[in-house]
Scaffold this motif. Structure first.
Motif, mmCIF file in Angstrom:
data_model
loop_
_atom_site.group_PDB
_atom_site.id
_atom_site.type_symbol
_atom_site.label_atom_id
_atom_site.label_comp_id
_atom_site.label_asym_id
_atom_site.label_seq_id
_atom_site.Cartn_x
_atom_site.Cartn_y
_atom_site.Cartn_z
ATOM 1 N N UNK A 166 -2.197 3.412 -2.178
ATOM 2 C CA UNK A 166 -2.704 2.178 -2.786
ATOM 3 C C UNK A 166 -3.946 2.507 -3.592
ATOM 4 N N UNK A 167 -4.195 1.704 -4.610
ATOM 5 C CA UNK A 167 -5.457 1.744 -5.335
ATOM 6 C C UNK A 167 -6.303 0.594 -4.829
ATOM 7 N N UNK A 168 -7.481 0.905 -4.300
ATOM 8 C CA UNK A 168 -8.361 -0.129 -3.761
ATOM 9 C C UNK A 168 -9.620 -0.200 -4.606
ATOM 10 N N UNK A 169 -10.127 -1.412 -4.750
ATOM 11 C CA UNK A 169 -11.301 -1.612 -5.591
ATOM 12 C C UNK A 169 -12.557 -1.164 -4.844
ATOM 13 N N UNK A 170 -12.865 0.102 -4.994
ATOM 14 C CA UNK A 170 -14.031 0.691 -4.346
ATOM 15 C C UNK A 170 -14.381 1.977 -5.070
ATOM 16 N N UNK A 171 -15.655 2.167 -5.355
ATOM 17 C CA UNK A 171 -16.108 3.374 -6.048
ATOM 18 C C UNK A 171 -16.591 4.398 -5.030
ATOM 19 N N UNK A 172 -16.079 5.633 -5.137
ATOM 20 C CA UNK A 172 -16.504 6.710 -4.245
ATOM 21 C C UNK A 172 -17.930 7.146 -4.563
ATOM 22 N N UNK A 202 -7.962 5.909 -4.999
ATOM 23 C CA UNK A 202 -6.541 6.024 -4.651
ATOM 24 C C UNK A 202 -6.444 6.613 -3.240
ATOM 25 N N UNK A 203 -5.875 5.838 -2.345
ATOM 26 C CA UNK A 203 -5.785 6.216 -0.936
ATOM 27 C C UNK A 203 -4.315 6.299 -0.551
ATOM 28 N N UNK A 204 -3.911 7.406 0.035
ATOM 29 C CA UNK A 204 -2.505 7.532 0.389
ATOM 30 C C UNK A 204 -2.258 8.642 1.377
ATOM 31 N N UNK A 205 -0.997 8.806 1.728
ATOM 32 C CA UNK A 205 -0.607 9.826 2.696
ATOM 33 C C UNK A 205 0.889 10.064 2.606
ATOM 34 N N UNK A 206 1.307 11.199 3.141
ATOM 35 C CA UNK A 206 2.720 11.488 3.358
ATOM 36 C C UNK A 206 2.925 11.822 4.822
ATOM 37 N N UNK A 207 4.123 11.564 5.297
ATOM 38 C CA UNK A 207 4.475 11.908 6.669
ATOM 39 C C UNK A 207 5.843 12.569 6.685
ATOM 40 N N UNK A 208 6.076 13.388 7.732
ATOM 41 C CA UNK A 208 7.416 13.915 7.888
ATOM 42 C C UNK A 208 8.360 12.769 8.227
ATOM 43 N N UNK A 209 9.634 12.964 7.935
ATOM 44 C CA UNK A 209 10.603 11.867 8.024
ATOM 45 C C UNK A 209 10.693 11.289 9.435
ATOM 46 N N UNK A 210 10.604 12.143 10.447
ATOM 47 C CA UNK A 210 10.770 11.685 11.825
ATOM 48 C C UNK A 210 9.642 10.774 12.288
ATOM 49 N N UNK A 211 8.534 10.750 11.555
ATOM 50 C CA UNK A 211 7.405 9.893 11.938
ATOM 51 C C UNK A 211 7.638 8.432 11.590
ATOM 52 N N UNK A 212 8.693 8.149 10.834
ATOM 53 C CA UNK A 212 8.993 6.776 10.464
ATOM 54 C C UNK A 212 8.255 6.352 9.212
ATOM 55 N N UNK A 231 -10.118 -4.926 -1.886
ATOM 56 C CA UNK A 231 -8.957 -5.461 -2.609
ATOM 57 C C UNK A 231 -7.984 -4.340 -2.972
ATOM 58 N N UNK A 232 -6.723 -4.551 -2.677
ATOM 59 C CA UNK A 232 -5.675 -3.614 -3.086
ATOM 60 C C UNK A 232 -5.183 -4.017 -4.471
ATOM 61 N N UNK A 233 -5.332 -3.115 -5.421
ATOM 62 C CA UNK A 233 -4.967 -3.400 -6.814
ATOM 63 C C UNK A 233 -3.497 -3.092 -7.064
ATOM 64 N N UNK A 234 -3.054 -1.951 -6.577
ATOM 65 C CA UNK A 234 -1.673 -1.509 -6.774
ATOM 66 C C UNK A 234 -1.190 -0.785 -5.521
ATOM 67 N N UNK A 235 0.112 -0.800 -5.332
ATOM 68 C CA UNK A 235 0.722 -0.118 -4.187
ATOM 69 C C UNK A 235 1.923 0.693 -4.680
ATOM 70 N N UNK A 236 2.076 1.895 -4.155
ATOM 71 C CA UNK A 236 3.166 2.773 -4.557
ATOM 72 C C UNK A 236 3.785 3.392 -3.300
ATOM 73 N N UNK A 237 5.057 3.710 -3.372
ATOM 74 C CA UNK A 237 5.697 4.426 -2.269
ATOM 75 C C UNK A 237 6.901 5.201 -2.800
ATOM 76 N N UNK A 238 7.342 6.165 -2.027
ATOM 77 C CA UNK A 238 8.490 6.963 -2.445
ATOM 78 C C UNK A 238 8.741 8.084 -1.458
ATOM 79 N N UNK A 239 9.643 8.963 -1.800
ATOM 80 C CA UNK A 239 9.919 10.123 -0.963
ATOM 81 C C UNK A 239 9.981 11.368 -1.823
#
Length: 382
Positions: A166-172, A202-212, A231-239
């Motif tokens: 997700x893209x969140x409205x926050x400056x690092x 931009x905050x995100x993560x990946x997990x192995x498939x078995x983690x759900x 605030x979440x500006x945008x959300x993305x997902x995929x494999x």
């Protein structure tokens, strides 16, 4: 009849089309209405990837450092002696890649979905949502769930990982430093990221498939990083397909990019392998057209070429990934303590994101560090 039909207008497909179009009649099929949609990438790329792309995207920021946080609270901070990567707008970048292919002569058919294909006398018959198309050669660049790749028997990837961001409205606070978190509570089997993009993170993560599904882990990550109330500006997902596919060629067909399993196993990035493979695809296609030989044996030169160029690094990367997957949180903490050693941190400062295995070789030259990591390496190999 077309000379070449490319399925997929992502960067891999567009690069292939740009290389082939000056000499061939090329059509690119894209199921979405615009290239670069949906965005499923962090936007973090290296200078070498930019060079190979053939386009010049705007650089939004430069990443020169990283905080790596371990499950038990340990931290390793790494600073590059130059920089690790550039941040770009991937949607805009993909659009530029499509424009470059169109300028080279490729024709695009947006909103057109590939269905299946069959071999006919001297050509490929391609069924699409807009009707049938005949072509002498088919290029499968249709991403992680490639239907063209699956037309070859037993040709799925070794594994899939799932990602969400997700893209969140926050400056690092540090606009040139990303944060990576490891551990089963944050991103089992992979890692998470927090990347500064100016006015948003931009905050995100990946997990192995078995983690759900990774959505639950994302909620936890936002809390841990102090961004749950932003605030979440945008959300993305995929494999992401990891570990390669059995074959990247067939009768009158070549695969490239995620469709070919050309993905870096350590980071999940696909641009570098795809762009490295593209010249070998052009060479194999040119040879097939000049000899009028589109047999698997003829087109196998493509796979031999790209694997000769990047296959060793991908194999080493997957070996590192398999070792990483077997590490417990305690193992990760022990590895973190080893990586705090001066020589290890120095090696990490020279990290090439496109060749991560080179860092492992440098760290192995530090005998005390090697002794500390050896039990973990042996555990991963058993």
């Amino acid at each position: 009849m077309r000379d070449v039909v490319v399925v997929g207008a992502g960067p891999a497909g567009c690069r292939a089309a740009a290389l082939l179009s000056p000499d061939r009649d090329v059509m690119v099929l894209e199921e979405h209405d615009v290239p670069g949609s949906p965005v499923q990438c962090t936007g973090l790329i290296t200078d070498e990837v930019i060079r190979m792309s053939g386009v010049r995207p705007d650089i939004l920021s430069t990443i020169s450092g990283a905080h790596v946080l371990f499950p038990g609270g340990g931290r390793v901070t790494v600073r590059s002696r130059s920089h690790f990567a550039r941040l770009i707008d991937r949607g805009s970048f993909d659009g530029m890649m499509a424009d470059a292919a169109a300028s080279a002569g490729a024709e695009f058919a947006f909103g057109t979905r590939y269905g299946r294909h069959s071999l006919q006398d001297g050509h490929v018959s391609i069924e699409t949502s807009a009707g049938n198309i005949r072509s002498r050669l088919l290029i499968g660049a249709d991403g992680h769930s490639s239907a063209t790749a699956l037309s070859l028997t037993d040709n799925g990837p070794a594994e899939y990982i799932r990602g969400i961001q997700v893209d969140v409205r926050s400056r690092c606070e540090e606009d040139d430093t990303m944060t990576l978190r490891l551990g089963s509570a944050v991103a089992p089997g992979f890692f998470s990221w927090e990347i500064p993009f100016g006015d948003f993170t931009r905050v995100g993560l990946c997990t192995e498939w078995s983690a759900g599904p990774p959505k639950t882990y994302l909620s936890s990550l936002l809390r841990i990083s102090g961004l749950a109330d932003r605030e979440v500006i945008r959300r993305y997902s995929g494999k992401i397909p990891i570990g390669g596919r059995r074959r990247t060629y067939g009768e009158r067909m070549l695969l490239i990019g995620d469709a070919a399993g050309q993905v870096k196993p350590v980071s999940g990035g696909g641009l570098y392998p795809a762009f490295k493979a593209a010249p070998f695809l052009k060479e194999a296609a040119d040879r097939a057209f000049s000899s009028e030989n589109f047999s698997p044996r003829s087109l196998s030169r493509y796979e031999k070429g790209w694997k000769g160029e990047i296959g060793r690094e991908l194999r080493r990367g997957y070996a590192l990934r398999k070792m990483y997957r077997k590490m417990s949180d305690g193992d990760l903490d022990r590895a973190g303590r080893v990586l705090c050693r001066p020589r290890a941190r120095h090696a990490l400062g020279d990290l090439d994101l496109d060749h991560p295995s080179s860092v492992a070789r440098e760290i192995a030259k530090d005998v005390p560090a090697l002794v500390g990591l050896m039990p973990l390496a042996l555990k991963g190999l058993l």
